[in-house]
Design a protein around this motif. Sequence first.
Motif, PDB file in Angstrom:
ATOM      1  N   SER A  36       4.701   0.796  -8.457  1.00 22.60           N
ATOM      2  CA  SER A  36       3.921   0.519  -9.674  1.00 22.60           C
ATOM      3  C   SER A  36       2.461   0.262  -9.333  1.00 22.60           C
ATOM      4  CB  SER A  36       4.509  -0.688 -10.415  1.00 22.60           C
ATOM      5  OG  SER A  36       5.853  -0.477 -10.750  1.00 22.60           O
ATOM      6  N   MET A  37       2.229  -0.486  -8.246  1.00 21.18           N
ATOM      7  CA  MET A  37       0.852  -0.764  -7.832  1.00 21.18           C
ATOM      8  C   MET A  37       0.145   0.505  -7.361  1.00 21.18           C
ATOM      9  SD  MET A  37       1.003  -4.514  -5.993  1.00 21.18           S
ATOM     10  CE  MET A  37       2.286  -4.106  -4.811  1.00 21.18           C
ATOM     11  N   ILE A  38       0.876   1.395  -6.706  1.00 25.34           N
ATOM     12  CA  ILE A  38       0.275   2.657  -6.257  1.00 25.34           C
ATOM     13  C   ILE A  38      -0.129   3.516  -7.456  1.00 25.34           C
ATOM     14  CG2 ILE A  38       0.739   4.829  -5.050  1.00 25.34           C
ATOM     15  CD1 ILE A  38       2.563   3.229  -3.153  1.00 25.34           C
ATOM     16  N   ILE A  39       0.752   3.599  -8.449  1.00 27.17           N
ATOM     17  CA  ILE A  39       0.430   4.358  -9.663  1.00 27.17           C
ATOM     18  C   ILE A  39      -0.774   3.744 -10.374  1.00 27.17           C
ATOM     19  CG2 ILE A  39       1.289   5.063 -11.932  1.00 27.17           C
ATOM     20  CD1 ILE A  39       4.115   5.070 -10.722  1.00 27.17           C
ATOM     21  N   ALA A  40      -0.796   2.404 -10.474  1.00 31.49           N
ATOM     22  CA  ALA A  40      -1.902   1.711 -11.138  1.00 31.49           C
ATOM     23  C   ALA A  40      -3.214   1.924 -10.395  1.00 31.49           C
ATOM     24  CB  ALA A  40      -1.596   0.221 -11.249  1.00 31.49           C
ATOM     25  N   LEU A  41      -3.152   2.028  -9.068  1.00 32.17           N
ATOM     26  CA  LEU A  41      -4.358   2.265  -8.273  1.00 32.17           C
ATOM     27  C   LEU A  41      -5.000   3.595  -8.654  1.00 32.17           C
ATOM     28  CD1 LEU A  41      -6.294   1.705  -5.912  1.00 32.17           C
ATOM     29  CD2 LEU A  41      -4.557   2.657  -4.369  1.00 32.17           C
ATOM     30  N   PHE A  42      -4.217   4.646  -8.700  1.00 29.94           N
ATOM     31  CA  PHE A  42      -4.752   5.961  -9.070  1.00 29.94           C
ATOM     32  C   PHE A  42      -5.211   5.981 -10.531  1.00 29.94           C
ATOM     33  CE2 PHE A  42      -2.372   7.136  -5.282  1.00 29.94           C
ATOM     34  CZ  PHE A  42      -3.222   8.059  -4.674  1.00 29.94           C
ATOM     35  N   PHE A  43      -4.413   5.353 -11.402  1.00 28.97           N
ATOM     36  CA  PHE A  43      -4.790   5.334 -12.815  1.00 28.97           C
ATOM     37  C   PHE A  43      -6.031   4.478 -13.038  1.00 28.97           C
ATOM     38  CE2 PHE A  43      -4.187   4.118 -17.339  1.00 28.97           C
ATOM     39  CZ  PHE A  43      -4.156   5.403 -17.882  1.00 28.97           C
ATOM     40  N   GLY A  44      -6.188   3.421 -12.247  1.00 27.96           N
ATOM     41  CA  GLY A  44      -7.378   2.582 -12.351  1.00 27.96           C
ATOM     42  C   GLY A  44      -8.648   3.341 -12.014  1.00 27.96           C
ATOM     43  N   VAL A  45      -8.587   4.181 -10.982  1.00 27.25           N
ATOM     44  CA  VAL A  45      -9.744   5.019 -10.631  1.00 27.25           C
ATOM     45  C   VAL A  45     -10.021   6.004 -11.761  1.00 27.25           C
ATOM     46  CG1 VAL A  45     -10.654   6.718  -8.999  1.00 27.25           C
ATOM     47  CG2 VAL A  45      -9.292   4.791  -8.165  1.00 27.25           C
ATOM     48  N   PHE A  46      -8.958   6.563 -12.340  1.00 26.06           N
ATOM     49  CA  PHE A  46      -9.118   7.539 -13.427  1.00 26.06           C
ATOM     50  C   PHE A  46      -9.791   6.920 -14.643  1.00 26.06           C
ATOM     51  CE2 PHE A  46      -7.373   9.080 -17.472  1.00 26.06           C
ATOM     52  CZ  PHE A  46      -7.922  10.361 -17.482  1.00 26.06           C
ATOM     53  N   THR A 224      -8.040  -4.653  -2.362  1.00 26.96           N
ATOM     54  CA  THR A 224      -7.773  -5.823  -3.207  1.00 26.96           C
ATOM     55  C   THR A 224      -6.282  -5.971  -3.491  1.00 26.96           C
ATOM     56  OG1 THR A 224      -9.939  -5.565  -4.268  1.00 26.96           O
ATOM     57  CG2 THR A 224      -8.320  -6.942  -5.397  1.00 26.96           C
ATOM     58  N   ILE A 225      -5.627  -4.857  -3.829  1.00 17.57           N
ATOM     59  CA  ILE A 225      -4.195  -4.902  -4.148  1.00 17.57           C
ATOM     60  C   ILE A 225      -3.384  -5.277  -2.909  1.00 17.57           C
ATOM     61  CG2 ILE A 225      -2.209  -3.493  -4.840  1.00 17.57           C
ATOM     62  CD1 ILE A 225      -4.196  -1.876  -6.594  1.00 17.57           C
ATOM     63  N   PHE A 226      -3.697  -4.648  -1.779  1.00 19.99           N
ATOM     64  CA  PHE A 226      -2.965  -4.943  -0.542  1.00 19.99           C
ATOM     65  C   PHE A 226      -3.145  -6.410  -0.155  1.00 19.99           C
ATOM     66  CE2 PHE A 226      -2.287  -5.274   3.987  1.00 19.99           C
ATOM     67  CZ  PHE A 226      -1.187  -4.451   4.222  1.00 19.99           C
ATOM     68  N   THR A 227      -4.382  -6.888  -0.227  1.00 23.08           N
ATOM     69  CA  THR A 227      -4.659  -8.275   0.146  1.00 23.08           C
ATOM     70  C   THR A 227      -3.965  -9.247  -0.800  1.00 23.08           C
ATOM     71  OG1 THR A 227      -6.820  -7.618   1.033  1.00 23.08           O
ATOM     72  CG2 THR A 227      -6.487  -9.954   0.555  1.00 23.08           C
ATOM     73  N   THR A 228      -4.071  -8.976  -2.107  1.00 20.56           N
ATOM     74  CA  THR A 228      -3.490  -9.872  -3.108  1.00 20.56           C
ATOM     75  C   THR A 228      -1.981  -9.977  -2.974  1.00 20.56           C
ATOM     76  OG1 THR A 228      -5.260  -9.304  -4.660  1.00 20.56           O
ATOM     77  CG2 THR A 228      -3.289 -10.303  -5.588  1.00 20.56           C
ATOM     78  N   TYR A 229      -1.335  -8.864  -2.653  1.00 24.67           N
ATOM     79  CA  TYR A 229       0.128  -8.835  -2.649  1.00 24.67           C
ATOM     80  C   TYR A 229       0.726  -9.117  -1.269  1.00 24.67           C
ATOM     81  CZ  TYR A 229       4.886  -7.116  -3.501  1.00 24.67           C
ATOM     82  OH  TYR A 229       6.252  -7.016  -3.610  1.00 24.67           O
ATOM     83  N   PHE A 230       0.261  -8.445  -0.238  1.00 23.21           N
ATOM     84  CA  PHE A 230       0.954  -8.485   1.048  1.00 23.21           C
ATOM     85  C   PHE A 230       0.557  -9.670   1.926  1.00 23.21           C
ATOM     86  CE2 PHE A 230       1.489  -3.935   0.033  1.00 23.21           C
ATOM     87  CZ  PHE A 230       2.867  -3.848   0.166  1.00 23.21           C
ATOM     88  N   ILE A 231      -0.692 -10.120   1.855  1.00 27.94           N
ATOM     89  CA  ILE A 231      -1.116 -11.214   2.731  1.00 27.94           C
ATOM     90  C   ILE A 231      -0.363 -12.514   2.429  1.00 27.94           C
ATOM     91  CG2 ILE A 231      -3.056 -12.639   3.462  1.00 27.94           C
ATOM     92  CD1 ILE A 231      -2.971  -9.801   4.642  1.00 27.94           C
ATOM     93  N   PRO A 232      -0.238 -12.934   1.153  1.00 31.57           N
ATOM     94  CA  PRO A 232       0.572 -14.136   0.897  1.00 31.57           C
ATOM     95  C   PRO A 232       2.033 -13.972   1.319  1.00 31.57           C
ATOM     96  CG  PRO A 232      -0.818 -13.658  -0.991  1.00 31.57           C
ATOM     97  CD  PRO A 232      -0.926 -12.472  -0.076  1.00 31.57           C
ATOM     98  N   ILE A 233       2.580 -12.779   1.169  1.00 29.52           N
ATOM     99  CA  ILE A 233       3.955 -12.539   1.621  1.00 29.52           C
ATOM    100  C   ILE A 233       4.052 -12.714   3.131  1.00 29.52           C
ATOM    101  CG2 ILE A 233       5.681 -10.715   1.964  1.00 29.52           C
ATOM    102  CD1 ILE A 233       5.063  -9.721  -0.829  1.00 29.52           C
ATOM    103  N   GLY A 234       3.057 -12.198   3.854  1.00 34.26           N
ATOM    104  CA  GLY A 234       3.057 -12.324   5.305  1.00 34.26           C
ATOM    105  C   GLY A 234       2.948 -13.761   5.776  1.00 34.26           C
ATOM    106  N   VAL A 235       2.240 -14.596   5.027  1.00 34.35           N
ATOM    107  CA  VAL A 235       2.032 -15.991   5.419  1.00 34.35           C
ATOM    108  C   VAL A 235       3.177 -16.888   4.943  1.00 34.35           C
ATOM    109  CG1 VAL A 235       0.536 -18.011   5.132  1.00 34.35           C
ATOM    110  CG2 VAL A 235      -0.475 -15.756   5.508  1.00 34.35           C
ATOM    111  N   LEU A 236       3.601 -16.707   3.709  1.00 34.09           N
ATOM    112  CA  LEU A 236       4.574 -17.623   3.106  1.00 34.09           C
ATOM    113  C   LEU A 236       6.010 -17.129   3.184  1.00 34.09           C
ATOM    114  CD1 LEU A 236       2.522 -18.536  -0.106  1.00 34.09           C
ATOM    115  CD2 LEU A 236       2.626 -19.784   2.046  1.00 34.09           C
TER     116      LEU A 236
END
Length: 365
Positions: A36-46, A224-236
């Motif tokens: 969903s985030m990947i689709i939103a990334l492309f649609f966000g640029v569009f 931004t998406i990678f940092t927002t989603y994956f970094i907290p998962i990696g830490v917590l």
Amino acid sequence: MSRFVYYLLISNMVANMIAAGPRILFSKSEQGAIVSMIIALFFGVFINWALIKFFNAFSGESLPEILDLYVKRWISIPILVVLGSIWYIAGLQTLITYVDLLLRFLAPEMSVYTTLSMFIVVISFGVIMKSRSILFTLELVFVMLLPFAIYYVIKLYFSPQISWDYVRLAMSFIDNPPNYTVFSTTLFFFIGTFDIIVFNSLLKKKMIFGLKEATFVFLLGAFTIFTTYFIPIGVLGFDRIKDFIYPWIFTSDSIRMKFGVIERVVFIFLLIFLAVAFLSIMIHWHVSFKLFENVFRLKKSMTNKGKTIRTCILLVAFWVVAFFITVRVTEYDLFTYSSYYFNLMSVVIVGLLSLLWMLNRRAKS
């Protein structure tokens, strides 16, 4: 593309990194969040490309001015009311989140009314400022604070507390079907550019959104998406991430400045993001205020006293709604209503782009 458009885009992304959005993403981590985030990334640029393309046909004109030229008043008023309400809620959502953060982590003994009053008084000055002054204030804050925010985020990537095994575990759910709520929540990161529905009156030159600009927005959104989603998962941790109300606060508390004046980065992190949040709320409410101002437009023959009264009435309405909702909304309510708002916002964005497309065709004919 104007540098101010980038500022609007980035300020919205930064402000929403620790708002309700990440918690919604983590709640759907096993239900198609990644695709969903990947689709939103492309649609966000569009949608950014489409917005800039449409507004290039109306260089130097805001949306209310365009509607006055090509749409009858009885049609434009409901459009402006809907958009004004949507932009007001965008600022209100951030306001509620950061008031709660301030009371939890920085000033737990302070009354919610006192905290909210301080927020609203400062934001109100920005709401009634000239649009040009808002943009220059935004640029000043970015020059001063954004380098520190980038430094601390990058420092998180190299923190010994981060476990990339958890990140790989989260990525393993990439084959799950997409989720609309995650899509709309991620898409909200890209709507900062849409503030030009008011600020376009200051951008006299035509903006270019070619391959270079699209690539930059894509990379910025991906980071931004990678940092927002994956970094907290990696830490917590992947299994525990859903239990945290504000996962980014606990993530930032995992790093230390060994030789810094303040060792716990979370306090610096909060102050930086608090400043950006102030700007984000100020910008959203400024756009909302300008849209509502056009709805209740006075005759040109009216005196300055009449305009001052209208400004005061609108400001008081902003204050009353903010106080009434903020003191009553719980954490669960904020999470639930934010999901509804993001889902609605995606529909409004598509509707706004469709409206601009029709106005563009009418202008050419």
